[in-house]
Scaffold this motif. Structure first.
Motif, PDB file in Angstrom:
ATOM      1  N   PRO A  32      35.741  63.181  53.166  1.00  0.00           N
ATOM      2  CA  PRO A  32      37.476  63.672  53.019  1.00  0.00           C
ATOM      3  C   PRO A  32      37.301  65.207  52.865  1.00  0.00           C
ATOM      4  CG  PRO A  32      36.476  62.860  50.879  1.00  0.00           C
ATOM      5  CD  PRO A  32      35.482  62.515  51.882  1.00  0.00           C
ATOM      6  N   GLY A  33      36.279  66.002  52.811  1.00  0.00           N
ATOM      7  CA  GLY A  33      36.492  67.146  52.695  1.00  0.00           C
ATOM      8  C   GLY A  33      36.649  68.293  53.924  1.00  0.00           C
ATOM      9  N   GLU A  34      36.650  67.077  55.122  1.00  0.00           N
ATOM     10  CA  GLU A  34      36.700  68.020  56.253  1.00  0.00           C
ATOM     11  C   GLU A  34      37.924  68.999  56.580  1.00  0.00           C
ATOM     12  OE1 GLU A  34      37.482  64.328  58.833  1.00  0.00           O
ATOM     13  OE2 GLU A  34      35.191  64.618  59.415  1.00  0.00           O
ATOM     14  N   ILE A  35      39.214  68.514  55.637  1.00  0.00           N
ATOM     15  CA  ILE A  35      40.336  69.372  55.742  1.00  0.00           C
ATOM     16  C   ILE A  35      39.880  70.798  54.929  1.00  0.00           C
ATOM     17  CG2 ILE A  35      42.614  69.917  54.983  1.00  0.00           C
ATOM     18  CD1 ILE A  35      43.025  67.039  55.229  1.00  0.00           C
ATOM     19  N   VAL A  36      39.175  70.694  53.921  1.00  0.00           N
ATOM     20  CA  VAL A  36      38.820  71.832  53.139  1.00  0.00           C
ATOM     21  C   VAL A  36      37.943  72.541  54.007  1.00  0.00           C
ATOM     22  CG1 VAL A  36      37.625  72.598  51.064  1.00  0.00           C
ATOM     23  CG2 VAL A  36      39.250  70.525  51.029  1.00  0.00           C
ATOM     24  N   ALA A  37      36.833  71.983  54.652  1.00  0.00           N
ATOM     25  CA  ALA A  37      36.151  72.674  55.256  1.00  0.00           C
ATOM     26  C   ALA A  37      36.698  73.333  56.482  1.00  0.00           C
ATOM     27  CB  ALA A  37      35.146  71.753  55.935  1.00  0.00           C
ATOM     28  N   GLY A  38      37.577  72.757  56.966  1.00  0.00           N
ATOM     29  CA  GLY A  38      38.434  73.478  58.188  1.00  0.00           C
ATOM     30  C   GLY A  38      39.292  74.730  57.731  1.00  0.00           C
ATOM     31  N   VAL A  39      39.799  74.643  56.751  1.00  0.00           N
ATOM     32  CA  VAL A  39      40.402  75.706  55.880  1.00  0.00           C
ATOM     33  C   VAL A  39      39.568  76.977  55.555  1.00  0.00           C
ATOM     34  CG1 VAL A  39      41.833  76.496  54.229  1.00  0.00           C
ATOM     35  CG2 VAL A  39      42.369  74.263  55.190  1.00  0.00           C
ATOM     36  N   LEU A  40      38.420  76.595  55.062  1.00  0.00           N
ATOM     37  CA  LEU A  40      37.442  77.633  54.550  1.00  0.00           C
ATOM     38  C   LEU A  40      36.780  78.136  55.880  1.00  0.00           C
ATOM     39  CD1 LEU A  40      35.426  75.753  51.879  1.00  0.00           C
ATOM     40  CD2 LEU A  40      37.092  77.680  51.784  1.00  0.00           C
ATOM     41  N   GLY A  41      36.583  77.255  57.203  1.00  0.00           N
ATOM     42  CA  GLY A  41      36.073  78.019  58.362  1.00  0.00           C
ATOM     43  C   GLY A  41      37.112  78.877  58.998  1.00  0.00           C
ATOM     44  N   ALA A  42      38.437  78.424  58.717  1.00  0.00           N
ATOM     45  CA  ALA A  42      39.488  79.440  59.406  1.00  0.00           C
ATOM     46  C   ALA A  42      39.682  80.816  58.547  1.00  0.00           C
ATOM     47  CB  ALA A  42      40.532  78.548  59.524  1.00  0.00           C
ATOM     48  N   GLY A  43      39.550  80.456  57.169  1.00  0.00           N
ATOM     49  CA  GLY A  43      39.526  81.658  56.462  1.00  0.00           C
ATOM     50  C   GLY A  43      38.436  82.667  56.638  1.00  0.00           C
ATOM     51  N   GLY A  44      37.189  81.843  56.846  1.00  0.00           N
ATOM     52  CA  GLY A  44      35.964  82.648  56.953  1.00  0.00           C
ATOM     53  C   GLY A  44      35.976  83.416  58.368  1.00  0.00           C
ATOM     54  N   ALA A  45      36.504  82.758  59.393  1.00  0.00           N
ATOM     55  CA  ALA A  45      36.748  83.224  60.600  1.00  0.00           C
ATOM     56  C   ALA A  45      37.801  84.690  60.685  1.00  0.00           C
ATOM     57  CB  ALA A  45      37.367  82.511  61.765  1.00  0.00           C
ATOM     58  N   LEU A  46      38.835  84.430  60.103  1.00  0.00           N
ATOM     59  CA  LEU A  46      39.915  85.488  59.803  1.00  0.00           C
ATOM     60  C   LEU A  46      39.449  86.932  59.222  1.00  0.00           C
ATOM     61  CD1 LEU A  46      42.861  86.254  60.527  1.00  0.00           C
ATOM     62  CD2 LEU A  46      43.298  85.383  58.381  1.00  0.00           C
TER      63      LEU A  46
END
Length: 55
Positions: A32-46
């Motif tokens: 279920p942490g796919e959403i969290v991982a997506g947000v962290l990935g997007a934040g990390g990229a930014l």
């Protein structure tokens, strides 16, 4: 405030996709942490784009 360019949006979405792919690789597709991982990935990229002054 400056408008987001297509390059910025593309890089942030690529970071989110990379975060989701990493979560799937390490925890499986039912994690279920796919959403969290997506947000962290997007934040990390930014953050990386701002650090390296790409955008």
């Amino acid at each position: 405030m400056k408008m987001l360019s297509f390059k910025t949006v593309r890089l942030v979405l690529s970071g989110a996709l990379l975060g989701v792919a990493a979560a799937n690789a390490f925890f499986g597709v039912n994690f279920p942490g796919e959403i969290v991982a997506g947000v962290l990935g997007a934040g990390g990229a930014l953050a990386l784009m701002k650090l390296t002054a790409i955008v």
